[in-house]
Design an enzyme around this catalytic site. Structure first.
Site, PDB file in Angstrom:
ATOM      1  N   SER A  53       0.704  -1.332  -0.186  1.00 55.71           N
ATOM      2  CA  SER A  53      -0.013   0.009  -0.004  1.00 55.71           C
ATOM      3  C   SER A  53       0.863   1.188  -0.031  1.00 55.71           C
ATOM      4  O   SER A  53       0.250   2.455  -0.030  1.00 55.71           O
ATOM      5  CB  SER A  53      -1.188  -0.133   1.134  1.00 55.71           C
ATOM      6  N   HIS A 108     -13.323   1.729  15.960  1.00 49.74           N
ATOM      7  CA  HIS A 108     -14.016   0.430  16.659  1.00 49.74           C
ATOM      8  C   HIS A 108     -13.340   0.564  18.116  1.00 49.74           C
ATOM      9  O   HIS A 108     -12.230   0.496  18.370  1.00 49.74           O
ATOM     10  CB  HIS A 108     -13.864  -0.907  15.896  1.00 49.74           C
TER      11      HIS A 108
END
Length: 347
Positions: A53, A108
């Site tokens: 990435s 989260h």
């Protein structure tokens, strides 16, 4: 009723002069980094050396650094790698740079709620949890709208934790749709319960059970696939658009009558009792301990279950039928996001 926030409640001034580090560049990571950058926020991306990435983020015009360097350079650190990777990554790369006055953010609450990560007292800890996959967060941002999100503040020594979280939500595009206030416990426990009993576990098992019931009764697997899996999207889209009532209004009277008279025979009191047990396991931390142990011992059970699920009859039939459906977007089958294996190997 939970408090809700909109664009009028956020100000990008609360991010002025700050650097935000986005740790991870997967589904959520790329959306957060690009949306914040396009909103005028100073963003860096933290990845491990050799990440596939890295080049993608640089090609998008983002500044990329190692996780440690990004955490050191930033005032606000948003961790967007998978739950089971966060604790070791935080301990090894991020914790040494979390000095008083900084902000640690999550999408989260798992690792904070179950104390896998325990930040120092002088650090703000907050959460912005978009209620959509990352590609949708990015897509709707570029369209000038946004997805709803949840906001929570776990630690607030600066007294500005909520203001900075709402500024982040504004830059992400979520305040256009609305942000609902919660806390880390509520977000984590409700999220895990929803995944296990309804969204993933419940729906998957219901689909598979319906498919197998028809096939065992002699119906063609292709017909069973269409009736128990393929058409589910049509129903879910109606429910999302206007609730259960709109779905029932949109289907035939025959289907609506079947809904009222047969649904509670499938999801009955025994099912509800199991749901309560699942919720209790989430609340007690039993599920979290099991999942953490699974990851620390090599994920053998998890990987075996994944492989077995891929080879089920319904998956084999589905792969063949989807080749007929040229209107479907073709998805690559992915085991784990590309940033995960190398991070896991460094533990």
């Amino acid at each position: 009723m939970a408090k809700r926030y909109y664009e009028k409640d956020g100000s990008l001034a609360n991010l002025k002069g700050h650097t935000v580090a986005i740790i991870g560049y997967g589904s959520q990571g790329h959306a957060h980094a690009l949306n914040l950058r396009d909103s005028g926020v100073n963003v860096v991306v933290g990845l491990y050396q050799g990440s596939k990435s890295w080049g993608k983020a640089e090609a998008a015009g983002l500044k990329v650094m190692t996780v440690s360097d990004a955490a050191k350079a930033a005032d606000i650190v948003m961790i967007l790698v998978s739950d089971h990777l966060q604790a070791d990554l935080y301990s090894n790369e991020i914790a040494p740079h979390m000095t008083a006055g900084k902000t640690l953010m999550f999408a989260h609450g798992f690792c904070i709620h179950f104390k896998e990560i325990v930040p120092p007292a002088g650090v703000d800890v907050s959460m912005i949890a978009p209620k959509a996959p990352g590609h949708r967060v990015r897509e709707l941002f570029t369209e000038g709208v946004g997805v709803p999100a949840l906001v929570a503040v776990h630690q607030n020594p600066s007294g500005k934790g909520l203001e900075r979280a709402l500024a982040y939500a504004l830059a992400l595009g979520c305040l256009k749709a609305g942000v609902i206030e919660t806390n880390f416990r509520e977000e984590t426990e409700s999220d895990l319960f929803g995944e296990q009993s309804v969204l993933c576990g419940g729906v998957s098992e219901l689909i598979r059970a319906g498919f197998e019931t028809l096939v065992e009764a002699g119906y063609a697997p292709e017909i069973a696939y269409f009736e128990c899996l393929h058409e589910l999207k049509l129903i879910v889209d109606l429910i999302q658009e206007g609730g259960l009532s709109y779905m029932r209004y949109s289907v035939s009277d025959t289907a609506e009558y079947g809904d009222y008279t047969r649904g509670s025979r499938v999801v009955n009191e025994q099912t509800r009792a199991e749901m309560r047990k699942i919720l209790a396991e989430v609340q007690s931390g039993e599920f979290a301990r099991q999942w953490i142990t699974e990851n620390k011992t090599g994920r053998k059970n998890f990987l075996a279950m994944r492989e077995a699920a891929r080879n089920q009859k319904i998956e084999q039939v589905g792969r063949e039928l989807r080749e007929m459906m040229t209107f479907l977007k073709k998805k690559k089958e992915v085991g784990v996001p590309e940033d995960q294996p190398a991070l896991a190997a460094r533990k």
